[in-house]
Design a protein around this motif. Structure first.
Motif, PDB file in Angstrom:
ATOM      1  N   ASP A 185       0.837  -1.204   0.000  1.00 24.15           N
ATOM      2  CA  ASP A 185       0.000   0.000   0.000  1.00 24.15           C
ATOM      3  C   ASP A 185       0.873   1.256   0.000  1.00 24.15           C
ATOM      4  OD1 ASP A 185      -2.309  -1.490   0.031  1.00 24.15           O
ATOM      5  OD2 ASP A 185      -2.563  -1.393   2.214  1.00 24.15           O
ATOM      6  N   GLY A 186       0.555   2.159  -0.928  1.00 28.50           N
ATOM      7  CA  GLY A 186       1.228   3.449  -0.942  1.00 28.50           C
ATOM      8  C   GLY A 186       2.636   3.435  -1.493  1.00 28.50           C
ATOM      9  N   THR A 208       3.788   6.489  -8.453  1.00 27.63           N
ATOM     10  CA  THR A 208       2.956   5.515  -7.743  1.00 27.63           C
ATOM     11  C   THR A 208       3.028   4.161  -8.446  1.00 27.63           C
ATOM     12  OG1 THR A 208       1.419   7.240  -7.021  1.00 27.63           O
ATOM     13  CG2 THR A 208       0.621   4.967  -6.967  1.00 27.63           C
TER      14      THR A 208
END
Length: 375
Positions: A185-186, A208
């Motif tokens: 995540d992230g 990302t």
């Protein structure tokens, strides 16, 4: 029918094991490699279809030294260029599943598309818990069956299988599960990189990372997947849904008949058509000699090893295919009267028996038994 030899990668004879710490002995290990190479060449030149090994670690006692899922497979593949190489199997709760997907895909290429894999849950607590990839996961066996530990192990295992199958069949993907998330995540690139944007997929212009993918894809589409050696109806029916083949080493033919029937039913419920004989494979422990009495004498140390090493883990003796050609052939014929199977896996006395006895077993089986079961 296809016949596969399987070994436990045992380093030495009974007296050598009984001296203790045999697994640490480099002289014994080198001798073992020479013997294994000879068995692989023998099987390659005769009627065998495959050769297999397990994964186990920290085996200082020397009973099972198949400690790397890949290195030993490549070693066998070099000496047996015609055989299927059975990596049985990856103990998934001790691995990063993305790493397993990439490792197996690469190994499949290195072996020229001859790889079979099994995915297993793990039953040897000492090495399992030193290698565990997720905190708190435990090995599984009679001591914790139907407990929270057993449930966590199975849940993690099934999540790993889902990730591996997705990685094999998608250029890039994302996955968010209870135990694993890919990418994390992230996750963001800490710096710009033009290659990711221009020639790849899954990374946004702002860095990302939305998807990841393994490279290369497997050479086979798909790599054949097995369950490893199982006596579990629950595990077998899971593979009926997922498309893996159980290898059932059980003498209880009523149980086998039920398993074969339920496997087919569950597979069809999930839209899978399974040809008759492909529901599962069968097998046992093979010691073959010119006479039944000679084979039984040879088998004494094999049974000592099984009772000393495997029984304490909760593993009962497999079907004992011990005897002369006619005796062993009748055992296989009897199994076929109860359940159809197109593949058979034969453990043999690698390491615990002298090479001449192992070679006799493998040669006799190839020359006198296998032709009886091939049309």
């Amino acid at each position: 029918m296809d016949f596969h030899a399987f070994m436990y990668v045992t380093i030495g004879r009974r007296k050598e094991l009984e001296r203790g710490m045999a697994g640490k002995d480099p002289v014994l290990y080198q001798r073992m490699l020479d013997e294994i190479a000879e068995y692989a060449r023998l099987c390659n030149a005769s009627g065998w279809s495959g050769f297999g090994i397990p994964e186990h670690h920290l085996q200082v006692e020397g009973f099972e030294l198949g400690q790397d899922p890949g290195l030993m497979a490549m070693f066998l593949g070099q000496h047996a260029p015609k055989l299927r190489i059975n990596q049985f199997g990856y103990v998934l709760p001790t691995h990063n599943p993305l790493r397993v997907a990439e490792h197996a895909a690469t190994l499949d290429h290195l072996l020229g598309g001859r790889l079979n894999v099994a995915f297993v849950r793990g039953y040897q607590a000492r090495w399992f818990e030193n290698y565990a990839a997720v905190p708190g996961v435990k090995s599984t066996g009679p001591w914790n069956r139907k407990t929270d530990e057993d449930a966590m192990n199975r849940e993690l295992f099934e999540e790993c299988v889902a990730i591996i199958k997705t990685a094999w069949t998608h250029d890039t993907f994302s996955y968010k599960g209870k135990y694993w998330s890919f990418p994390p995540d992230g996750q963001r690139q800490p710096h710009t990189h033009p290659v990711y944007l221009s020639y790849g997929r899954g990374v946004d212009p702002d860095g990302t990372i939305r998807e990841v993918g393994i490279a290369p894809r497997p050479l086979q589409n798909p790599i054949p997947v097995y369950s490893g050696f199982t006596h579990s109806m629950q595990t077998s029916l899971y593979w009926a849904k997922e498309g893996g083949k159980p290898i059932v080493m059980a003498s209880e033919m009523d149980f086998c008949e039920l398993l074969w029937t339920r496997y087919r039913e569950v597979a069809e419920e999930h839209g899978r058509h399974v040809p008759r004989g492909d529901e599962a494979a069968w097998g046992g422990y093979l010691v073959l000699a010119d006479s039944k009495s000679e084979a039984e004498a040879w088998a004494e140390d094999c049974l000592w090893m099984w009772d000393t090493w495997s029984v304490p883990f909760g593993q009962e003796r497999p079907p004992l295919l011990i005897g002369d050609v006619d005796t062993v052939s009748r055992m296989i014929e009897n199994a076929l009267k109860h359940v159809p199977f197109r593949e058979m896996f034969c453990l043999f006395g690698q390491g615990i028996l002298e090479p001449d006895r192992c070679k006799k077993t493998l040669e006799l089986f190839a020359e006198k038994v296998i032709p009886r079961f091939r049309g």
